[in-house]
Design an enzyme around this catalytic site. Structure first.
Site, short mmCIF file in Angstrom:
data_model
loop_
_atom_site.label_atom_id
_atom_site.label_comp_id
_atom_site.label_asym_id
_atom_site.label_seq_id
_atom_site.Cartn_x
_atom_site.Cartn_y
_atom_site.Cartn_z
N GLY A 16 0.83 -1.20 0.00
CA GLY A 16 0.00 0.00 0.00
C GLY A 16 0.86 1.24 0.00
O GLY A 16 2.06 1.17 0.33
N CYS B 91 5.20 -6.28 1.64
CA CYS B 91 5.62 -4.88 1.69
C CYS B 91 4.94 -4.15 2.85
O CYS B 91 5.25 -4.42 4.00
CB CYS B 91 5.36 -4.22 0.33
N TYR B 92 3.96 -3.28 2.57
CA TYR B 92 3.24 -2.61 3.67
C TYR B 92 2.67 -3.64 4.64
O TYR B 92 2.69 -3.46 5.85
CB TYR B 92 2.12 -1.74 3.10
N HIS C 20 7.88 -7.77 -3.86
CA HIS C 20 6.56 -8.06 -4.45
C HIS C 20 6.61 -9.34 -5.29
O HIS C 20 7.09 -9.30 -6.42
CB HIS C 20 6.11 -6.88 -5.31
N GLU D 112 4.14 -10.79 -6.63
CA GLU D 112 3.04 -10.84 -7.60
C GLU D 112 3.38 -10.24 -8.95
O GLU D 112 2.67 -10.46 -9.92
CB GLU D 112 1.79 -10.14 -7.00
N ASP E 85 -19.58 -10.29 -21.38
CA ASP E 85 -20.01 -10.34 -19.98
C ASP E 85 -21.51 -10.63 -19.84
O ASP E 85 -21.92 -11.51 -19.07
CB ASP E 85 -19.67 -9.02 -19.26
N LYS F 258 -11.63 -11.04 -16.43
CA LYS F 258 -12.13 -11.19 -17.80
C LYS F 258 -11.81 -12.56 -18.41
O LYS F 258 -12.68 -13.19 -19.00
CB LYS F 258 -11.53 -10.08 -18.68
#
Ligand code: XMP
Length: 515
Positions: free
Chosen positions: A56, A83-84, A171, A173, A229, A371
């Site tokens: 964050g 991290c945060y 990170h 990710e 969608d 998606k």
């Protein structure tokens, strides 16, 4: 909802929260992003296998910085702070976090103390990771040990192994941490004990049961546009409640060639859905005739759509639910982060778009899907590739691609040119490789010679772009041969066009649509 293996991601406003959720799902474990304010009690009720605290933008050293319920650390559920999330874990459990002199941003080499637990199965003791932080953990809380360090950051990976509380400063990710996915998989599988059985087939069962339990014997209506969608939402809800679902499809006269026929055939004939087809072409086109201002066009179309839809919906007795194909990015991007609306990324027309006078509850069964997961679900439900892989098409349709005053003959011209573009893109295999490909009709006449005659006719612009979310885009370097085929077919087959040009503008500074 039936129990499924879930990892909860408490979101502290990281730009990467969605990526964390993606990575977890890639390990076949369901993940859910929730605001960091979720209490320990609420988490206990959901019984996740693990909790991830996201990064964050705030500093834990600042007053009023976002903090989670400290009781979360006593739940006995494995936790990974990123991290945060690491800094907050350290501060909450009695460690010390300081503002570091040098902000660390970019790649760093992480030296592992052992390839176990979080780092099990990695190839080397030294791996490249992505760092982005100002603060750092100076003193660890009691019970914690160091699992890995970088040259600048001793506490780059730490853990209280007994309590299964982990923290990493980098990170995992992002793609710049090449082994990040393996680290997240280790957290989900080894440390949280997930079996990894989240698949689209299992999701269909869960979602169907959930829709049935929510809707019971009530009626649902859904505005079907023919896009990915709304089509997938329709197929899913139909599987759950069959004829209790009525889809409303409005032909506004601004659709692509044969679109209305294809949608009717697929949903009414193949799927045997209750489909209310409303041919409102004349109604829309008479309101639009001669309108050339783009914003006015959009307003007229939006207003007319609500009227037509309302009229159709009001004929369906006892409809209690309005279904929408809202997807996960729509939901996450519309949530103010930490109650701070300025951190909101974008507001979305799907979310909260229910006309106030329609007193119906919302049913949004794709709310937790990305998606590509929506596409996979569509395939699972038996929708054809043509629908599942469809490129985005704007609500106001061809009106935003007919530049200048609206009129029916020009719409026909544009529709014919557009059909050739789509056909040739599909034939050459480029349709699936691009974000959008379409024709724009310009109110410009130029001179040409066709046969022995001079012509004075319109220009078509060909727009083909690549993008991952429509927010930014690049124009696509199509092969010359394909451009040549499209151009010569448009000029020889479409009445009223004698010139085709290619749009070489990226976004920004341009936009994808011309108006
Ligand atoms: P722009 O032109 O803003 O488009 O770069 C970004 C994406 O949004 C689509 N788009 C629209 N979709 N109503 C819609 O439903 C609209 O008025 C509209 N304008 C643009 C566009 O096709 C692209 O995918």
């Amino acid at each position: 909802m039936t129990r499924q293996e879930t990892i909860i991601i408490l979101d502290f406003g990281s730009q990467y929260s969605q990526l964390i959720a993606r990575r977890v799902r890639e390990c076949h474990v369901f993940s859910k992003i929730t605001p960091f304010t979720m209490t320990a009690e609420q988490i206990r009720e959901e019984a996740p296998l693990g909790i991830i605290l996201s990064g964050g933008p705030a500093s834990v050293t600042a007053d009023g910085s976002p903090a989670c319920d400290p009781e979360i650390f006593k739940l006995g559920i494995p936790i990974l702070g990123i991290c945060y999330g690491l800094q907050l874990t350290s501060k909450t459990l009695g460690g010390k976090v300081v503002h570091s002199q040098a902000r660390e941003y970019g790649k760093a080499e992480l030296l592992l103390k052992g390839r176990r637990g979080l780092f099990a199965g990695l190839d080397h003791d030294q791996i490249t990771v992505w760092m982005s932080h100002g603060d750092k953990v100076e003193t660890l809380p009691e019970g914690f040990e160091v699992l890995a360090s970088t040259a600048n950051c001793e506490h780059a990976a730490v853990a209280d192994l007994k309590r299964k509380i982990y923290g990493i400063q980098f990170h995992p990710e992002v793609v710049h941490t090449p082994q990040g996915k393996a680290i997240i998989a280790n957290f989900c599988r080894n440390l949280c004990g997930a079996a990894g059985n989240w698949t689209m087939a299992s999701y269909v069962d869960i979602a169907v049961a959930d829709i049935q339990a929510t809707v019971k014997d009530q009626e649902v209506i859904l505005g079907l546009s023919g896009g990915v969608d709304s089509s997938v939402a329709a197929a899913l809800i139909h599987k759950a409640i069959g004829k209790q679902l009525t889809c409303i499809f409005v032909n506004n006269g601004l659709l692509r060639k044969n679109e209305a026929g294809r949608v009717r055939q697929l949903f009414a004939d193949n799927f045997s859905m209750n489909l209310k087809y409303i041919d409102a072409e004349d109604r829309f086109l008479s309101k639009l005739a001669g309108v050339d201002d783009p914003e006015t066009k959009r307003k007229v179309i939006g207003h007319e759509f609500i009227e037509v839809f309302d009229e159709a919906a009001s004929q369906i007795k006892n409809a209690s639910f309005l279904a929408q194909g809202t997807t996960y990015p729509d939901v996450i991007e519309s949530v103010p982060i930490g109650g701070n609306p300025s951190a909101m990324i974008k507001s979305h027309h799907n979310v909260g778009g229910l006309p106030a006078k329609m007193k119906m509850k919302l049913l949004e069964p794709l709310r937790c899907l990305f998606k590509d997961e929506v596409r996979e679900l569509g395939r699972e439900l038996g929708l054809p590739e043509e629908i599942v892989m469809r490129q985005p098409f704007p609500g106001p349709g061809l009106a935003v691609r007919l530049i200048g005053a609206m009129n029916k003959p020009d719409l026909e011209t544009l529709r014919d040119a557009d059909a050739i573009v789509v056909e040739e893109m599909k034939r050459s295999g480029w349709y699936a490789k691009t974000w959008q490909a379409f024709a724009v009709l310009l109110p410009v006449k130029t001179v040409g010679v066709m046969g022995d005659e001079r012509t004075y006719e319109n220009v078509v612009a060909l727009r083909v772009v690549d993008s991952c979310d429509g927010m930014t885009a690049d124009w696509v370097k199509l092969p010359y041969e394909l451009m040549e085929t499209i151009s010569s077919r448009i000029i020889s087959e479409v009445r009223g066009v004698n010139r085709v040009v290619y749009d070489l503008t990226s976004k920004p500074p341009g936009t994808i649509e011309w108006e």
